[in-house]
Design an enzyme around this catalytic site. Structure first.
Site, PDB file in Angstrom:
ATOM      1  N   HIS A   1      92.299  35.149  42.337  1.00  0.00           N
ATOM      2  CA  HIS A   1      93.600  35.542  41.613  1.00  0.00           C
ATOM      3  C   HIS A   1      92.956  36.809  40.807  1.00  0.00           C
ATOM      4  CE1 HIS A   1      94.912  31.288  41.649  1.00  0.00           C
ATOM      5  NE2 HIS A   1      95.954  32.000  41.965  1.00  0.00           N
TER       6      HIS A   1
ATOM      7  N   MET B   1     100.722  31.415  41.035  1.00  0.00           N
ATOM      8  CA  MET B   1     101.235  30.024  40.390  1.00  0.00           C
ATOM      9  C   MET B   1     100.292  29.640  39.402  1.00  0.00           C
ATOM     10  SD  MET B   1     103.177  28.107  43.422  1.00  0.00           S
ATOM     11  CE  MET B   1     101.626  27.517  44.333  1.00  0.00           C
TER      12      MET B   1
HETATM   13  P1  AMP Z   1      98.874  31.319  44.276  1.00  0.00           P
HETATM   14  O1  AMP Z   1      98.756  31.203  43.110  1.00  0.00           O
HETATM   15  O2  AMP Z   1      98.070  30.332  45.137  1.00  0.00           O
HETATM   16  O3  AMP Z   1     100.171  31.500  44.778  1.00  0.00           O
HETATM   17  O4  AMP Z   1      98.201  32.700  44.776  1.00  0.00           O
HETATM   18  C1  AMP Z   1      98.583  34.106  44.162  1.00  0.00           C
HETATM   19  C2  AMP Z   1      97.820  35.155  44.980  1.00  0.00           C
HETATM   20  O5  AMP Z   1      96.603  35.012  44.776  1.00  0.00           O
HETATM   21  C3  AMP Z   1      98.524  34.932  46.430  1.00  0.00           C
HETATM   22  O6  AMP Z   1      98.827  36.322  46.703  1.00  0.00           O
HETATM   23  C4  AMP Z   1      97.286  34.394  47.004  1.00  0.00           C
HETATM   24  O7  AMP Z   1      97.236  34.854  48.652  1.00  0.00           O
HETATM   25  C5  AMP Z   1      96.216  34.976  46.189  1.00  0.00           C
HETATM   26  N1  AMP Z   1      95.062  34.240  46.535  1.00  0.00           N
HETATM   27  C6  AMP Z   1      94.997  32.896  46.593  1.00  0.00           C
HETATM   28  N2  AMP Z   1      93.624  32.349  46.799  1.00  0.00           N
HETATM   29  C7  AMP Z   1      93.100  33.642  46.961  1.00  0.00           C
HETATM   30  C8  AMP Z   1      91.695  33.819  47.749  1.00  0.00           C
HETATM   31  N3  AMP Z   1      90.774  32.710  47.539  1.00  0.00           N
HETATM   32  N4  AMP Z   1      91.236  35.193  47.692  1.00  0.00           N
HETATM   33  C9  AMP Z   1      92.328  35.882  47.464  1.00  0.00           C
HETATM   34  N5  AMP Z   1      93.382  36.005  47.288  1.00  0.00           N
HETATM   35  C10 AMP Z   1      93.889  34.627  47.009  1.00  0.00           C
END
Ligand code: AMP
Length: 287
Positions: free
Chosen positions: A37, A30
């Protein structure tokens, strides 16, 4: 690095990549990138030939009154960061591209993917009804658009990872799902785009989440197997620093069913409010 907001462009590029027998790695996000990320992207870069990253704040996975409108966005910064880690294609569609009015009958978008059962009923599912339907639907669409060989998801959203794995199995997607360990700040706070909402004081308080998880880890290492005792201790650490605890749960890491006595692969999962910001975190352990 190419950037587009059009599905048609992505499909054309993917066709060429497939024709040249290159493997495709995919990281759905997102946006508002942090190192978590970027770690997913680096991993994809190491393991596949062509890395696609999607940036889309998916409205249908947010409930009424949630933070869809104020979710942080900074596409230009994200594009620069993606380029730096060697991403090949950024797909950043808008809502009309992802959920257009149907050409078939003029209706709005009307097909959804729903993973039923305990995996989506419990934990986040209980507090965010409809959330996983929105996630599964957008990821299913993105998988059909990008056709990756491997897709990368963070353990930070452990339940989401299981839901996606289940969807891939049930709908026969030919995609390998890789889970990437949670990236943390120096003081242990899990990186999250939502950390931006925290004031300085709240940011300090937010460390209680990791402290509580680490305390649970210590207790388990010392031989504690009673979930109630561990949760009670975690509550004690978290309570003074949070405005509300949505859940502190210890569940089977495969089924997400509640455990009274810890055994096998377990997930300790937490969702709490620090002021007006809702944060989640977890650890997975084999006992
Ligand atoms: P989001 O943009 O929050 O939807 O996250 C995109 C991807 O990044 C998803 O697969 C999340 O699980 C992963 N993600 C978010 N925060 C972290 C983190 N601190 N460590 C590892 N992966 C993450």
């Amino acid at each position: 690095m190419k950037t587009t907001n059009k599905i048609k462009d992505v499909k054309n590029i993917i066709k060429k990549i497939k024709n040249s027998n290159q493997t495709i790695g995919f990281v759905p996000t997102m946006g508002y990138f942090h190192d978590g990320h970027l770690e997913l992207m680096r991993r994809a870069k190491r393991e596949t030939d062509f890395v696609v990253v999607s940036i889309y704040v998916n409205p249908i996975q947010f409930g009424k009154g949630e933070d869809f409108d104020k979710y942080p966005r900074n596409l230009q910064r994200d594009i620069k960061l993606a380029k730096k880690v060697g991403v090949d294609l950024v797909f950043a569609p808008d809502d009309s591209e992802m959920y257009p009015k149907s050409e078939i009958n003029g209706d709005n978008f009307s097909t959804y993917v729903e993973v039923k059962g305990n995996l989506t009923k419990t934990l986040e599912g209980k507090f965010r009804p409809g959330h996983f339907r929105g996630v599964a639907t957008v990821v299913a669409k993105l998988f059909n658009i990008v056709e990756p060989d491997i897709a990368y998801f963070g353990q930070k959203d452990y339940q989401q990872l299981l839901v996606i794995k289940k969807m891939v199995q049930d709908l026969n997607y030919n995609i390998k799902i890789i889970d990437v360990p949670t990236c943390r700040e120096k003081d242990g706070l899990a990186m999250s785009s939502r950390n931006k909402y925290l004031s300085q004081e709240e940011r300090k308080k937010a460390t209680c989440i990791y402290k509580a998880l680490m305390h649970a880890n210590d207790l388990i290492e010392k031989g504690e197997r009673n979930a109630y005792n561990i949760i009670k201790e975690m509550k004690r650490i978290i309570q003074s620093d949070t405005s509300k605890i949505d859940y502190i749960s210890i569940v089977c890491a495969d089924t997400l069913k509640n455990l009274k006595v810890l055994k096998g692969k377990i997930l300790v999962a937490v969702a709490v409010w620090i002021g007006k910001t809702r944060l989640i975190d977890n650890i997975v352990k084999e006992v």
